[in-house]
Design a protein around this motif. Structure first.
Motif, PDB file in Angstrom:
ATOM      1  N   GLU A 107       0.844  -1.180   0.000  1.00 41.75           N
ATOM      2  CA  GLU A 107       0.000   0.000   0.000  1.00 41.75           C
ATOM      3  C   GLU A 107       0.887   1.240   0.000  1.00 41.75           C
ATOM      4  O   GLU A 107       2.096   1.170   0.206  1.00 41.75           O
ATOM      5  N   ILE A 108       0.258   2.380  -0.246  1.00 42.10           N
ATOM      6  CA  ILE A 108       0.995   3.637  -0.251  1.00 42.10           C
ATOM      7  C   ILE A 108       1.757   3.825   1.067  1.00 42.10           C
ATOM      8  O   ILE A 108       2.899   4.274   1.086  1.00 42.10           O
ATOM      9  N   GLU A 109       1.117   3.430   2.189  1.00 42.13           N
ATOM     10  CA  GLU A 109       1.749   3.593   3.487  1.00 42.13           C
ATOM     11  C   GLU A 109       3.057   2.805   3.563  1.00 42.13           C
ATOM     12  O   GLU A 109       4.053   3.258   4.138  1.00 42.13           O
ATOM     13  N   ASN A 124       8.185   3.835   3.882  1.00 46.17           N
ATOM     14  CA  ASN A 124       9.433   3.357   4.489  1.00 46.17           C
ATOM     15  C   ASN A 124      10.519   3.180   3.428  1.00 46.17           C
ATOM     16  O   ASN A 124      11.684   3.519   3.651  1.00 46.17           O
ATOM     17  N   VAL A 125      10.119   2.629   2.272  1.00 44.25           N
ATOM     18  CA  VAL A 125      11.074   2.448   1.179  1.00 44.25           C
ATOM     19  C   VAL A 125      11.578   3.807   0.706  1.00 44.25           C
ATOM     20  O   VAL A 125      12.780   4.013   0.486  1.00 44.25           O
ATOM     21  N   ARG A 126      10.664   4.734   0.551  1.00 42.23           N
ATOM     22  CA  ARG A 126      11.005   6.082   0.093  1.00 42.23           C
ATOM     23  C   ARG A 126      11.923   6.769   1.106  1.00 42.23           C
ATOM     24  O   ARG A 126      12.891   7.457   0.733  1.00 42.23           O
ATOM     25  N   LYS A 127      11.627   6.588   2.399  1.00 41.04           N
ATOM     26  CA  LYS A 127      12.442   7.198   3.465  1.00 41.04           C
ATOM     27  C   LYS A 127      13.869   6.670   3.410  1.00 41.04           C
ATOM     28  O   LYS A 127      14.838   7.418   3.627  1.00 41.04           O
ATOM     29  N   TYR A 128      14.013   5.375   3.085  1.00 40.25           N
ATOM     30  CA  TYR A 128      15.344   4.768   2.999  1.00 40.25           C
ATOM     31  C   TYR A 128      16.170   5.454   1.919  1.00 40.25           C
ATOM     32  O   TYR A 128      17.343   5.809   2.144  1.00 40.25           O
ATOM     33  N   PHE A 129      15.584   5.662   0.754  1.00 43.33           N
ATOM     34  CA  PHE A 129      16.326   6.283  -0.349  1.00 43.33           C
ATOM     35  C   PHE A 129      16.670   7.732  -0.031  1.00 43.33           C
ATOM     36  O   PHE A 129      17.752   8.211  -0.373  1.00 43.33           O
ATOM     37  N   LYS A 130      15.762   8.428   0.621  1.00 38.30           N
ATOM     38  CA  LYS A 130      16.017   9.825   0.947  1.00 38.30           C
ATOM     39  C   LYS A 130      17.109   9.976   2.011  1.00 38.30           C
ATOM     40  O   LYS A 130      17.958  10.864   1.938  1.00 38.30           O
ATOM     41  N   SER A 131      17.095   9.101   3.026  1.00 44.94           N
ATOM     42  CA  SER A 131      18.041   9.236   4.143  1.00 44.94           C
ATOM     43  C   SER A 131      19.411   8.652   3.817  1.00 44.94           C
ATOM     44  O   SER A 131      20.431   9.144   4.303  1.00 44.94           O
ATOM     45  N   SER A 132      19.430   7.609   2.982  1.00 40.71           N
ATOM     46  CA  SER A 132      20.707   6.941   2.703  1.00 40.71           C
ATOM     47  C   SER A 132      21.487   7.599   1.577  1.00 40.71           C
ATOM     48  O   SER A 132      22.686   7.353   1.425  1.00 40.71           O
ATOM     49  N   GLY A 133      20.808   8.421   0.793  1.00 41.07           N
ATOM     50  CA  GLY A 133      21.463   9.020  -0.364  1.00 41.07           C
ATOM     51  C   GLY A 133      21.674   8.028  -1.489  1.00 41.07           C
ATOM     52  O   GLY A 133      22.416   8.279  -2.436  1.00 41.07           O
TER      53      GLY A 133
END
Length: 477
Positions: free
Chosen positions: A411-413, A417-426
């Protein structure tokens, strides 16, 4: 057909034409797709029309411009009485189509002899070199099977041949009806593809011009897919009717390339889309131009109300779609137009990308985005598309991965978490569509369908991109 609009502009403190006698200016272009523009001494556009126009104008000198596709010619007229004119010189749009004006006799002869025995033929010309070098060009199936290519280290499939050591380069063969990939690979520039379609009733001819292309500060000459002219013809005879249809096809193709709307009469549409037509690409371009006209008309009336004109245009479109489906059965460019007008045509495979950008824009968005199957070739080109028009062209190294492991459910929710990983890890990802998803605020979307609609891509492309992001995220744990 006669379309004329008064574009007069009254300038402050300018009354030079107030008391001048007025005369009739009649312009006949001799071509239903040629536009005429009348400009006065103050550089105001005072009248314009397509095919023909009749206008009452103050006595004086005017500049008249004629446009066919992307070509313009101009002439001056002195309006001292009623006057009828036609173009002194005919504008000819830029085109890769063989022409006695631009091609040498040797080039024309080599091309004509090569294409004659083949129902699918590609001709590549370089206007700056007498002999075209052997570029890395191939005709393939959507599964990657190579039928013919210009490289000499592999043999062609039976029934397929190349033309080398001639003023033009050629690839051709006996093609079964359906879709084929035309691929061009140029060192340091990249590999690009587009769809070409073959019908059992017609011969498909593709003409490319070698031009400069650039990528990462590199610049090389290449058979440019953006220069493509594609014609489907019943025969290759140089008859006046064939030449006329070819001329009209090139004019309307050039208008589509520039996203310019031409006004098409019912008579023109019906002639271009007759079931007996010998030039269906003209009909396909005309149908898409009519679709734009209908959308523009609908947007100008109250919601839910259709004028008699719109009703008639819709009827013409539905007849056009049925005729085109008989001429080029199975083509997604026609199937998606049918769905836009409530016609569900049989035998349309939406796993195949269409030929035209306009077809893709309908096919990839909103409810139509669900038509494109997961993992299909059509679903994989999102994010790899170029800005070229009207042909749908994509870069192969930016396509979504094939045979990607699917997510059971997400789901979008869960995507947050996946999106947060890419944003925080660079962590970077080569998939440009995935990067768009990472950069898009997700709180306002309730489903992948909502996200796909906003991004203007098939829902299956969004799901594939998210699956790729999920796999990368899972392997990082």
């Amino acid at each position: 057909m006669s379309i004329s609009d008064d574009k007069s502009v009254t300038r402050l403190f300018n009354s030079t034409s107030v008391n001048k006698p007025r005369h009739q200016l009649k312009i006949e272009t001799g071509n239903p797709l040629m536009e005429a523009f009348v400009i006065n001494g103050a550089l105001d556009l005072v009248a314009q029309g397509q095919d023909s126009l009749v206008e009452e104008l103050p006595e004086g000198t005017y500049q008249v411009k004629f446009r066919a596709g992307n070509a313009i010619t101009e002439q001056w007229v002195n309006l001292s009485g009623d006057l009828e004119i036609s173009p002194e010189s005919i504008p000819v749009p830029d085109s890769s189509l063989p022409s006695e004006d631009n091609w040498s006799n040797q080039e024309l002869e080599a091309a004509q002899q090569f294409i004659a025995p083949h129902n699918l033929a590609v001709i590549i010309r370089d206007p700056e070199h007498e002999i075209t070098p052997s570029d890395q060009v191939s005709i393939r199936s959507l599964t990657g099977e190579i039928f013919v290519q210009t490289r000499i280290d592999r043999s062609c499939k039976p029934g397929w041949v190349t033309l080398t050591n001639a003023p033009v380069l050629g690839l051709g063969g006996s093609a079964e009806p359906g879709a084929y990939l035309l691929r061009v690979s140029t060192p340091e520039i990249g590999t690009y593809e587009m769809i070409i379609w073959v019908s059992s009733r017609f011969k498909t001819r593709v003409y490319l011009t070698r031009k400069f292309a650039s990528s990462w500060k590199k610049r090389r000459r290449t058979p440019h897919l953006g220069s493509a002219t594609i014609h489907m013809v019943a025969n290759d005879s140089p008859s006046p009717d064939n030449e006329r249809r070819s001329e009209l096809t090139e004019i309307i193709l050039a208008a589509h390339r520039e996203d310019r709307l031409l006004q098409l009469s019912n008579d023109f549409i019906l002639q271009a889309l007759s079931v007996k037509t010998e030039h269906p690409m003209l009909g396909l371009f005309a149908a898409h131009m009519l679709h734009i006209q209908i959308k523009n008309k609908i947007s100008s009336v109250p919601e839910g109300e259709d004028s008699d004109e719109i009703i008639q245009m819709r009827q013409t479109m539905m007849l056009a779609i049925n005729n085109l489906n008989n001429l080029i059965p199975g083509c997604p460019d026609i199937g998606i137009l049918g769905l836009a007008y409530g016609l569900e045509l049989s035998g349309i495979d939406y796993s195949i990308p269409p030929m035209l950008v306009q077809s893709w824009n309908i096919m990839a968005t909103a409810e139509n985005g669900r038509l494109v199957p997961k993992g299909s070739y059509a679903s994989r080109i999102s994010g790899a598309l170029t800005i070229e028009r009207p042909w749908l062209i994509w870069r192969t190294n930016q396509m979504l991965p094939a045979n990607l492991e699917n997510i059971e459910s997400m789901e979008i929710e869960s995507l947050l978490n996946v999106r947060k990983y890419f944003k925080s890890s660079g962590k970077t990802i080569s998939n440009s569509l995935a990067q768009q998803i990472i950069d898009t605020p997700l709180s306002q979307y309730q489903s992948f369908q909502d996200l796909a609609q906003v991004l203007g891509v098939p829902e299956s492309s969004v799901e594939t991109s998210i699956a790729q992001m999920h796999n990368i995220h899972s392997k990082s744990k």
